[in-house]
Each structure stands twice: as structure tokens, then as C-alpha cells.
Scaffold this active site. Structure first.
Site, PDB file in Angstrom:
ATOM      1  CD  GLN A  64     -29.934  50.319 107.921  1.00 22.50           C
ATOM      2  OE1 GLN A  64     -29.997  49.808 109.045  1.00 22.50           O
ATOM      3  NE2 GLN A  64     -28.802  50.400 107.240  1.00 22.50           N
ATOM      4  CB  CYS A  70     -27.374  49.755 110.905  1.00 21.96           C
ATOM      5  SG  CYS A  70     -25.593  49.449 110.998  1.00 21.96           S
ATOM      6  CG  HIS A 364     -26.645  45.489 110.641  1.00 19.53           C
ATOM      7  ND1 HIS A 364     -27.039  46.620 109.971  1.00 19.53           N
ATOM      8  CD2 HIS A 364     -27.787  44.965 111.173  1.00 19.53           C
ATOM      9  CE1 HIS A 364     -28.347  46.776 110.064  1.00 19.53           C
ATOM     10  NE2 HIS A 364     -28.819  45.788 110.801  1.00 19.53           N
ATOM     11  CG  ASN A 385     -32.310  44.577 111.535  1.00 19.24           C
ATOM     12  OD1 ASN A 385     -31.556  45.545 111.490  1.00 19.24           O
ATOM     13  ND2 ASN A 385     -32.097  43.492 110.811  1.00 19.24           N
TER      14      ASN A 385
END
Length: 447
Positions: A64, A70, A364, A385
């Protein structure tokens, strides 16, 4: 009655410090290395090895970059995982910039509509201040992404790729928020002057026209119809002509978003478990999907997450990623830093205490792609992630089960995995959820 700090107090505190075991050695270590480095627990590296008894292979991670998308990356990752296997594609991504464009456009309309609705409230009112503090931003939640897809569909990343402003969003956010606050001044004045509804609507349409212009300049123009070409891993060429964003979603993704619901774990006194909640002023698409959360105990919360993983489906989740985590090592573990022991202070709080007192909230969103079960119980979790492949294990993190208990607040689960009783709660309270204040921690946006 207030009491000032006296010289006697300071002398006593200094004496107490001098009597601490190894106080000078600890002071030197902390002063020269910082609190975290001085309290880093190497044993966490051994405990958090990336091995899992249940694991879904999902390929390379996305990035990102310098944006707060996110929640969008994580949601689109869960959708691309089965698609890339089905079409035999490596490194495939759905366009985060496409959903980003429509999110910012819809958030602008959402803001302007609420400015009009609250225009009779004075400046300084907490709700008005809440709106003006951040007219729009990059962050969001699962239901907000669903609202965008239901209205606008999706496209592959190569159909609407990233731009400077999507990957590095601060300039766009600053400019757009200045413009929206200026618009708020005008709209509030129109209401105060008792302008007609038609006049207010016309002013708002002009403002949205300008927002659209800004977004096309910075993010590009979203495709209405497109042809998609790709070559699969068997070197076979494919061409899909005349697609629209909605037809692409229906043909290639096809996820029934109504079946996927947000579960939260908020063990605070104001949110009894097994009930559905929403948050005032939280959303992006006016007339679109409402944000709803089913609050569950941590045991039910984790059990449903495991069920979905065992069925081969990855899990979108929201957490407070900055708490007790080593970003570079890719470790989320309550034992990774022993800060309290190093400083000889008690820093422990319950999850409810952290939520109630502003110590923690969701910051997040990522994707759970695996879990390590020992005697049927989770010990650690595999996390995909969206920070690129440099941190962690080629972009993947390891999360301890204890960290999950304390800092994971939201997961998205297919309702088919819920018990009949919980499915009934969701159905019964769907149209009448308990409404939380706009500033409730369960309204936090993942960045």
C-alpha cells in the site's frame, strides 16, 4: 485538593530509584538504545517461527506504500486469493486505485450530506467538530469496501493502476480536506440563510463536480468498459472483451458480500456480547451498505476464524498493529518487548480498559492466512500484510495467540460458519442495530 510536587517528593523518588537493582545499568541501556531495543525479548524470535498446521498459500504480498488503504488492500487480497488460483495467475492484484477513487468521491458526498444535516448545530458541538476534524481520509472498514463494490464493481489492477497520489496520498488528502472544509462553510451559511432545498442541492452538486475533477487529475478516470488481456502460468493467452466493472466482479470474483459479516470483540460494559452494533456517522456511500458489527466473546471470535481457515478461506481482520510488535521482524507478540520489566513499572491493562481509556483501537487491517493448532488450540497465526516484501517473512507476519486476544478487534466471517442462534441474532437485529457514538473505538478506521 491539588498538591504540588515538593523537593521532599523528588528526594524520595531519587532515593527509591537508586535502590533499584541494577538501576545504573538499566538506565545506560535504555538511554543509549531506546526503550524498545533495551527491552526486546529474543525468546519471541524462537516462539514465533513461521510454521503453521493450517496454512493457505496466497503468493506474494501487495504494497500500500505511503497510503492508509490497508482495509482496502486486505479486503481485495481475500478476493484475489481464490481468483489467482482459478485463473492460474501469479502476482495478480485487483485495482486498489479504482476502489480508492470511488471511496474518496463517496466520502466527499457523505461528508457534505452530514454537514447539511448538522448545519443547525453550532460550531463547537462535538458532532460538528467530529465531522470537520477529518472530512475524508484513506482509512475504512470492511462494510465500506462492500458498499463500494456493490455500487461500482471491481477491475484488475492493470486496468486502473496506481498513481503517485494513490501510493503517496498525503498531498491529495490535504488538498481535498481543505476543499471540503471550504464547502462546509458555504453549506452551513446557506442553511443559516434559509436557502431552498434546491439551492443547497445545486451548490452541493457543484462541489461534487469539483471533487470529481480533483480525483481524475490525481488518480485517473475510472473505466466504464474495458477489455482485459492476461497470460496464465501455463503460458496461455486470454482476452475478455467488453467487460464492465460490475460484470468483471460477477464473472471472476462472485463473492456474495451479504454473506460476509463483521464480527468484533469488544469486552466493554456498554456492548453486551451476541448483539449487533453500528456507529453513528460511520460510512462512505450514502444509501449504501450500513456498517454493522456482531460482538462476540473472544472464544467464539477465534473459533469462527479457525473454522473459516480450515475451510480454505482467508480472513480479513482489524487490529492495533502498533502495540507490542516488531515491524521489521514481522512479529506481533505480547512478549516481544518486556518494557514493564525493564522500567520496573506495571503497564498491564485489560482489553476493555484499553478500549475505554483511549489506549488502543483498531488501526490496521490485514489477512489471516494460517494458524498453528496444538491439541486443537491456537498458538500462533500467519498474517499477510500489505507493506511489501521487506518486513517480516517476505511480507508475512507471525501473530501470537496472546496478541490476538489483546489486540485483534474485528474479523470478517462467512455467516455459514455461525451457529443457528448467532445467525438468528444477525437476522433479527440487522435492521435495528444498537447505535454507538461516532467516536466509539469500534468506529475506528483501519489505515
Amino acid at each position: 485538593m491539588s498538591k504540588e510536587i515538593t523537593s521532599a517528593n523528588i528526594e524520595k523518588f531519587a532515593q527509591d530509584f537508586a535502590e533499584l537493582p541494577k538501576s545504573n545499568a538499566t538506565a545506560n541501556a535504555v538511554a543509549h538504545n531506546g526503550i524498545l531495543a533495551a527491552s526486546r525479548n529474543i525468546a519471541a524470535d524462537v516462539a514465533m517461527t513461521p510454521n503453521f498446521s493450517v496454512e493457505i498459500q496466497t503468493g506474494d504480498v501487495a504494497n500500500q506504500k505511503q497510503s492508509g488503504r490497508c482495509w482496502m488492500f486486505a479486503a481485495l487480497n481475500t478476493m484475489r486469493h481464490p481468483l489467482q488460483d482459478q485463473l492460474k495467475l501469479k502476482g495478480f492484484e485487483l485495482s486498489q486505485n479504482y476502489t480508492n477513487f470511488w471511496d474518496k468521491f463517496e466520502k466527499s458526498n457523505w461528508f457534505l450530506e452530514h454537514v447539511i444535516a448538522t448545519a443547525d448545530l453550532p460550531l463547537g458541538d462535538r458532532k460538528v467538530d467530529f465531522l470537520l476534524a477529518t472530512p475524508q481520509q484513506d482509512g475504512g472498514q470492511w462494510d465500506m469496501l462492500c458498499a463500494l463494490i456493490e455500487k461500482y464493481g471491481l477491475v484488475p489492477k492493470d486496468v486502473m493502476p496506481e498513481t503517485y497520489n494513490s501510493s503517496k496520498s498525503s498531498e491529495l488528502n490535504t488538498t481535498l480536506n481543505t476543499k471540503l472544509r471550504k464547502d462546509a462553510v458555504e453549506l452551513r451559511q446557506l442553511v443559516a440563510d434559509k436557502a431552498t432545498a434546491d439551492a443547497i442541492a445545486a451548490a452541493k452538486d457543484k462541489m461534487l463536480n469539483e471533487v470529481y475533477r480533483i480525483l481524475v487529475f490525481t488518480l485517473g478516470k475510472p473505466p466504464v468498459q474495458f477489455d482485459w488481456e492476461y497470460t496464465d502460468s501455463d503460458k496461455v493467452y486470454h482476452r475478455e472483451a467488453g467487460l464492465t466493472p460490475k460484470s468483471f466482479y460477477e464473472k471472476f470474483v462472485g463473492l456474495d458480500l451479504e454473506d460476509h459479516i463483521s464480527l468484533i470483540n469488544s469486552p466493554t460494559a456498554d456492548k453486551p456480547f451476541n448483539h449487533v452494533y453500528t456507529v453513528d456517522l460511520l460510512g462512505n456511500v450514502v444509501g449504501g451498505r450500513q456498517v454493522r458489527h456482531l460482538n462476540l466473546s473472544i472464544d467464539d471470535f477465534k473459533a469462527l476464524t479457525i473454522k473459516q481457515l480450515q475451510a480454505g478461506e482467508t480472513v480479513w481482520f482489524g487490529s492495533d498493529v502498533g502495540k507490542i510488535s516488531d515491524r521489521q521482524a514481522g512479529i506481533l507478540d505480547t512478549e516481544v518487548y518486556q518494557t514493564g520489566e525493564t522500567l520496573d513499572v506495571d503497564l498491564s491493562m485489560t482489553k476493555a480498559e484499553r478500549l475505554d481509556h483511549g489506549e488502543s483501537l483498531m488501526t490496521h487491517a490485514m489477512v489471516i492466512t494460517g494458524v498453528d493448532l496444538v491439541n486443537g488450540q491456537p498458538t500462533k497465526w500467519k498474517v499477510e500484510n500489505s507493506w511489501g516484501d521487506k518486513p517480516g517473512f517476505k511480507g508475512y507476519f507471525v501473530m501470537s495467540d496472546a496478541w490476538f486476544d489483546e489486540f485483534v478487534y474485528q474479523v470478517v466471517i462467512d455467516k455459514k460458519f455461525l451457529s443457528a442462534d448467532l445467525q438468528k441474532v444477525v437476522a433479527d437485529e440487522h435492521d435495528n442495530p444498537t447505535v454507538l457514538k461516532p467516536w466509539d473505538p469500534m468506529g475506528a478506521l483501519a489505515l
